[in-house]
Every structure is written in C-alpha cells, then in structure tokens.
Design a protein around this motif. Structure first.
Motif, PDB file in Angstrom:
ATOM      1  N   GLU A 139     -39.422  -2.261 -14.586  1.00  0.00           N
ATOM      2  CA  GLU A 139     -39.742  -1.889 -13.387  1.00  0.00           C
ATOM      3  C   GLU A 139     -39.368  -0.377 -13.097  1.00  0.00           C
ATOM      4  OE1 GLU A 139     -37.788  -4.338 -10.291  1.00  0.00           O
ATOM      5  OE2 GLU A 139     -37.944  -5.985 -11.507  1.00  0.00           O
ATOM      6  N   VAL A 140     -39.993   0.337 -12.360  1.00  0.00           N
ATOM      7  CA  VAL A 140     -39.752   1.806 -12.099  1.00  0.00           C
ATOM      8  C   VAL A 140     -38.355   2.126 -11.776  1.00  0.00           C
ATOM      9  CG1 VAL A 140     -40.452   3.557 -10.591  1.00  0.00           C
ATOM     10  CG2 VAL A 140     -42.107   2.123 -11.285  1.00  0.00           C
ATOM     11  N   PHE A 141     -37.806   1.198 -11.063  1.00  0.00           N
ATOM     12  CA  PHE A 141     -36.298   1.650 -10.604  1.00  0.00           C
ATOM     13  C   PHE A 141     -35.324   1.534 -12.043  1.00  0.00           C
ATOM     14  CE2 PHE A 141     -31.864   0.253  -9.837  1.00  0.00           C
ATOM     15  CZ  PHE A 141     -31.439   1.150  -9.004  1.00  0.00           C
ATOM     16  N   THR A 142     -35.808   0.440 -12.789  1.00  0.00           N
ATOM     17  CA  THR A 142     -34.831   0.361 -14.116  1.00  0.00           C
ATOM     18  C   THR A 142     -35.156   1.746 -14.938  1.00  0.00           C
ATOM     19  OG1 THR A 142     -35.156  -2.059 -14.043  1.00  0.00           O
ATOM     20  CG2 THR A 142     -34.816  -1.169 -16.282  1.00  0.00           C
ATOM     21  N   TRP A 143     -36.402   2.170 -14.884  1.00  0.00           N
ATOM     22  CA  TRP A 143     -36.992   3.320 -15.754  1.00  0.00           C
ATOM     23  C   TRP A 143     -35.981   4.314 -15.379  1.00  0.00           C
ATOM     24  CZ3 TRP A 143     -40.302   7.133 -14.273  1.00  0.00           C
ATOM     25  CH2 TRP A 143     -40.691   8.095 -15.225  1.00  0.00           C
ATOM     26  N   LEU A 144     -36.023   4.533 -14.124  1.00  0.00           N
ATOM     27  CA  LEU A 144     -35.185   5.757 -13.271  1.00  0.00           C
ATOM     28  C   LEU A 144     -33.844   5.833 -13.219  1.00  0.00           C
ATOM     29  CD1 LEU A 144     -37.336   5.842  -9.949  1.00  0.00           C
ATOM     30  CD2 LEU A 144     -37.506   7.728 -11.541  1.00  0.00           C
ATOM     31  N   ALA A 145     -33.119   4.322 -13.173  1.00  0.00           N
ATOM     32  CA  ALA A 145     -31.657   4.138 -13.437  1.00  0.00           C
ATOM     33  C   ALA A 145     -31.503   4.671 -14.957  1.00  0.00           C
ATOM     34  CB  ALA A 145     -31.288   2.973 -13.046  1.00  0.00           C
ATOM     35  N   SER A 146     -32.164   4.328 -15.770  1.00  0.00           N
ATOM     36  CA  SER A 146     -31.839   4.806 -17.182  1.00  0.00           C
ATOM     37  C   SER A 146     -31.970   6.357 -17.409  1.00  0.00           C
ATOM     38  CB  SER A 146     -32.961   4.154 -18.236  1.00  0.00           C
ATOM     39  OG  SER A 146     -32.748   4.674 -19.504  1.00  0.00           O
ATOM     40  N   ILE A 147     -32.972   6.900 -16.770  1.00  0.00           N
ATOM     41  CA  ILE A 147     -32.992   8.138 -16.676  1.00  0.00           C
ATOM     42  C   ILE A 147     -31.782   8.967 -15.840  1.00  0.00           C
ATOM     43  CG2 ILE A 147     -34.074  10.408 -15.775  1.00  0.00           C
ATOM     44  CD1 ILE A 147     -36.702   8.825 -16.300  1.00  0.00           C
ATOM     45  N   GLY A 148     -31.175   8.389 -14.848  1.00  0.00           N
ATOM     46  CA  GLY A 148     -30.234   8.856 -14.181  1.00  0.00           C
ATOM     47  C   GLY A 148     -29.030   8.605 -14.741  1.00  0.00           C
ATOM     48  N   LYS A 149     -28.676   7.608 -15.658  1.00  0.00           N
ATOM     49  CA  LYS A 149     -27.696   7.432 -16.542  1.00  0.00           C
ATOM     50  C   LYS A 149     -27.412   8.490 -17.558  1.00  0.00           C
ATOM     51  CE  LYS A 149     -27.543   4.322 -19.622  1.00  0.00           C
ATOM     52  NZ  LYS A 149     -27.271   4.516 -21.205  1.00  0.00           N
ATOM     53  N   HIS A 150     -28.615   8.597 -18.161  1.00  0.00           N
ATOM     54  CA  HIS A 150     -28.559   9.833 -19.205  1.00  0.00           C
ATOM     55  C   HIS A 150     -28.152  11.136 -18.444  1.00  0.00           C
ATOM     56  CE1 HIS A 150     -29.599   7.313 -22.536  1.00  0.00           C
ATOM     57  NE2 HIS A 150     -30.593   6.642 -21.779  1.00  0.00           N
ATOM     58  N   VAL A 151     -28.751  11.628 -17.251  1.00  0.00           N
ATOM     59  CA  VAL A 151     -28.455  12.735 -16.565  1.00  0.00           C
ATOM     60  C   VAL A 151     -26.914  12.874 -16.227  1.00  0.00           C
ATOM     61  CG1 VAL A 151     -28.932  13.986 -14.389  1.00  0.00           C
ATOM     62  CG2 VAL A 151     -30.799  13.094 -15.740  1.00  0.00           C
ATOM     63  N   TYR A 200     -21.479  -7.704 -21.770  1.00  0.00           N
ATOM     64  CA  TYR A 200     -20.772  -7.582 -20.267  1.00  0.00           C
ATOM     65  C   TYR A 200     -19.389  -8.703 -20.270  1.00  0.00           C
ATOM     66  CZ  TYR A 200     -20.000  -7.840 -15.293  1.00  0.00           C
ATOM     67  OH  TYR A 200     -19.641  -7.738 -14.012  1.00  0.00           O
ATOM     68  N   PHE A 201     -19.921  -9.939 -20.985  1.00  0.00           N
ATOM     69  CA  PHE A 201     -18.639 -10.823 -20.704  1.00  0.00           C
ATOM     70  C   PHE A 201     -17.579 -10.386 -21.555  1.00  0.00           C
ATOM     71  CE2 PHE A 201     -16.254 -14.467 -22.895  1.00  0.00           C
ATOM     72  CZ  PHE A 201     -15.930 -15.136 -21.887  1.00  0.00           C
ATOM     73  N   ARG A 202     -17.832  -9.690 -22.651  1.00  0.00           N
ATOM     74  CA  ARG A 202     -16.515  -9.192 -23.498  1.00  0.00           C
ATOM     75  C   ARG A 202     -15.956  -8.139 -23.020  1.00  0.00           C
ATOM     76  NH1 ARG A 202     -19.871  -9.826 -29.317  1.00  0.00           N
ATOM     77  NH2 ARG A 202     -19.490 -11.992 -29.498  1.00  0.00           N
ATOM     78  N   ALA A 203     -16.806  -7.301 -22.542  1.00  0.00           N
ATOM     79  CA  ALA A 203     -16.115  -5.821 -21.731  1.00  0.00           C
ATOM     80  C   ALA A 203     -15.493  -6.296 -20.632  1.00  0.00           C
ATOM     81  CB  ALA A 203     -17.309  -5.104 -21.127  1.00  0.00           C
ATOM     82  N   TYR A 236     -22.420  -0.744 -11.097  1.00  0.00           N
ATOM     83  CA  TYR A 236     -23.084   0.383 -10.402  1.00  0.00           C
ATOM     84  C   TYR A 236     -24.208   0.323  -9.911  1.00  0.00           C
ATOM     85  CZ  TYR A 236     -18.344   2.613 -11.243  1.00  0.00           C
ATOM     86  OH  TYR A 236     -17.117   3.029 -11.200  1.00  0.00           O
ATOM     87  N   ALA A 237     -25.214  -0.104 -10.797  1.00  0.00           N
ATOM     88  CA  ALA A 237     -26.433  -0.115 -10.599  1.00  0.00           C
ATOM     89  C   ALA A 237     -27.057  -1.444 -10.036  1.00  0.00           C
ATOM     90  CB  ALA A 237     -27.436   0.371 -11.678  1.00  0.00           C
ATOM     91  N   GLU A 238     -26.168  -2.309 -10.314  1.00  0.00           N
ATOM     92  CA  GLU A 238     -26.331  -3.865  -9.671  1.00  0.00           C
ATOM     93  C   GLU A 238     -27.754  -4.237 -10.444  1.00  0.00           C
ATOM     94  OE1 GLU A 238     -26.170  -3.633  -5.381  1.00  0.00           O
ATOM     95  OE2 GLU A 238     -24.069  -3.211  -5.375  1.00  0.00           O
ATOM     96  N   LEU A 239     -27.869  -3.908 -11.678  1.00  0.00           N
ATOM     97  CA  LEU A 239     -28.941  -4.167 -12.373  1.00  0.00           C
ATOM     98  C   LEU A 239     -28.825  -5.898 -12.953  1.00  0.00           C
ATOM     99  CD1 LEU A 239     -30.037  -1.254 -14.282  1.00  0.00           C
ATOM    100  CD2 LEU A 239     -31.118  -1.948 -12.194  1.00  0.00           C
ATOM    101  N   PRO A 240     -29.939  -6.591 -12.791  1.00  0.00           N
ATOM    102  CA  PRO A 240     -29.739  -7.948 -13.789  1.00  0.00           C
ATOM    103  C   PRO A 240     -29.864  -7.663 -15.072  1.00  0.00           C
ATOM    104  CG  PRO A 240     -31.942  -7.458 -12.909  1.00  0.00           C
ATOM    105  CD  PRO A 240     -31.301  -6.456 -12.190  1.00  0.00           C
ATOM    106  N   PHE A 241     -29.514  -8.618 -15.957  1.00  0.00           N
ATOM    107  CA  PHE A 241     -29.272  -8.485 -17.324  1.00  0.00           C
ATOM    108  C   PHE A 241     -30.550  -8.370 -17.860  1.00  0.00           C
ATOM    109  CE2 PHE A 241     -25.267 -10.816 -16.570  1.00  0.00           C
ATOM    110  CZ  PHE A 241     -24.576 -10.092 -16.997  1.00  0.00           C
ATOM    111  N   SER A 242     -31.571  -8.697 -17.298  1.00  0.00           N
ATOM    112  CA  SER A 242     -33.052  -8.587 -18.089  1.00  0.00           C
ATOM    113  C   SER A 242     -33.203  -7.020 -18.009  1.00  0.00           C
ATOM    114  CB  SER A 242     -33.848  -9.117 -17.276  1.00  0.00           C
ATOM    115  OG  SER A 242     -34.106  -9.055 -15.902  1.00  0.00           O
ATOM    116  N   GLN A 243     -32.846  -6.197 -16.960  1.00  0.00           N
ATOM    117  CA  GLN A 243     -33.072  -4.870 -16.891  1.00  0.00           C
ATOM    118  C   GLN A 243     -32.259  -4.090 -17.703  1.00  0.00           C
ATOM    119  OE1 GLN A 243     -33.470  -3.598 -12.504  1.00  0.00           O
ATOM    120  NE2 GLN A 243     -35.365  -5.062 -12.488  1.00  0.00           N
ATOM    121  N   ILE A 244     -30.950  -4.438 -17.839  1.00  0.00           N
ATOM    122  CA  ILE A 244     -30.091  -3.765 -18.498  1.00  0.00           C
ATOM    123  C   ILE A 244     -30.536  -3.937 -20.031  1.00  0.00           C
ATOM    124  CG2 ILE A 244     -27.480  -3.954 -19.449  1.00  0.00           C
ATOM    125  CD1 ILE A 244     -26.745  -4.875 -16.602  1.00  0.00           C
ATOM    126  N   ALA A 245     -30.917  -4.990 -20.396  1.00  0.00           N
ATOM    127  CA  ALA A 245     -31.476  -5.241 -21.873  1.00  0.00           C
ATOM    128  C   ALA A 245     -32.527  -4.293 -22.017  1.00  0.00           C
ATOM    129  CB  ALA A 245     -31.905  -6.723 -21.951  1.00  0.00           C
TER     130      ALA A 245
END
Length: 168
Positions: free
Chosen positions: A52-64, A151-154, A128-137
C-alpha cells in the motif's frame, strides 16, 4: 505530476501523525514529513505497487527519522517513547498507576537503546504507525510470521526489563 499530488493530499496527515508520534515535536514532524514526501517524489518512479502507498511512505518516513537521529547524534532513548510505555498501562489508570506512569516511561527510555534494531523497528512500526504485521513485514522485508514473532519477543523483552527496573 497529478497522481503524486493526490497521493500527497490523501496521505499527508497520516504520515505527519506517524512522525509526530515518533518525535513528539510538531515542527520537527512537519520537516520530517516534507522530507519524506520529497524522497517519495524522487523515487516515485520506483514504486511498483507491491504494498500500500501508506506502507511505502511510512517506510520512507522511518528512514528519514532515523537519518535525522543519526545526523544529530541522538539516540532513540531521547525520542518520545511515551506510547510504548502507555501500551503496557492498559485500562483505566488508578491513582497508584498514575504515579508509576512516569517511572515506566523513564524506564522505557533507558532500555530502548539496548533493544536490537530489528526488535525496535517492529515495535515502532506496530505501535507508532499502527501498521498490521503484513505491512511491517513488507517494509522490513521479512515474513509476516517473523514480524509477529519479533514483536512478541520485543514486547516480552520490554516487559521483563520494565518489571525488573520498577522493582528496584
């Protein structure tokens, strides 16, 4: 580019909110959001639609954001991790819990730097991003089940350290 203008309008508030939760500074979140969309604009031709576009943008935002921290030689423990602490303070807060809330937040800030990067990334994206695990993956290029396990271990790691810190 009309398509990018639409993408910007539809996702600006969500990306700003995500970055604001990370840094807890409105001006910085605004700057990081602008930088995120600038980076996205520059690499828009590479976006294949695998996520999804938001997933892509969140990834860029995290790196920024991480690039900003590195440039400023800051550690993640100086970032606002109040949401992480709050996630462990479930339900209505009694007066006793309210008094301990500050202690929990301080403990989280102290220990977060010691959490391995792969755990930290999953926790930040999930909380923080409230992303589902599929998008985090997709963002971290791991399987969905790996994202869940990490996530469980963390969470378990944070809980153990928090309990130990608060017992002292």
């Amino acid at each position: 580019m009309k398509i990018f203008e639409i993408l910007y309008r539809e996702n600006y508030q969500k990306i700003y909110a995500f970055l604001y939760r990370l840094c807890a500074d409105a001006d910085l979140a605004e700057d990081l959001t602008q930088e995120t969309f600038l980076q996205a604009y520059r690499s828009f031709h590479k976006f294949r639609g695998d996520c999804e576009v938001f997933t892509w943008l969140a990834s860029i935002g995290k790196h920024v954001y991480f690039k900003y921290l590195k440039k400023k030689k800051m550690h993640l423990d100086s970032a606002n991790l109040e949401l992480v602490a709050q996630s462990y303070m479930k339900g209505d807060i009694s007066p006793e819990e309210h008094v301990h809330k500050k202690d929990v937040e301080d403990a989280v800030r102290k220990i977060v730097e010691d959490i391995p990067k792969k755990y930290r990334d999953v926790v930040l994206l999930r909380i923080y991003a409230e992303l589902p695990f599929s998008q985090i993956a997709q963002i971290l290029k791991i399987s969905e089940s790996s994202a869940k396990v990490i996530y469980f271990r963390a969470k378990k790691m944070l809980m153990e350290v928090l309990q130990h810190e608060l017992e002292m």
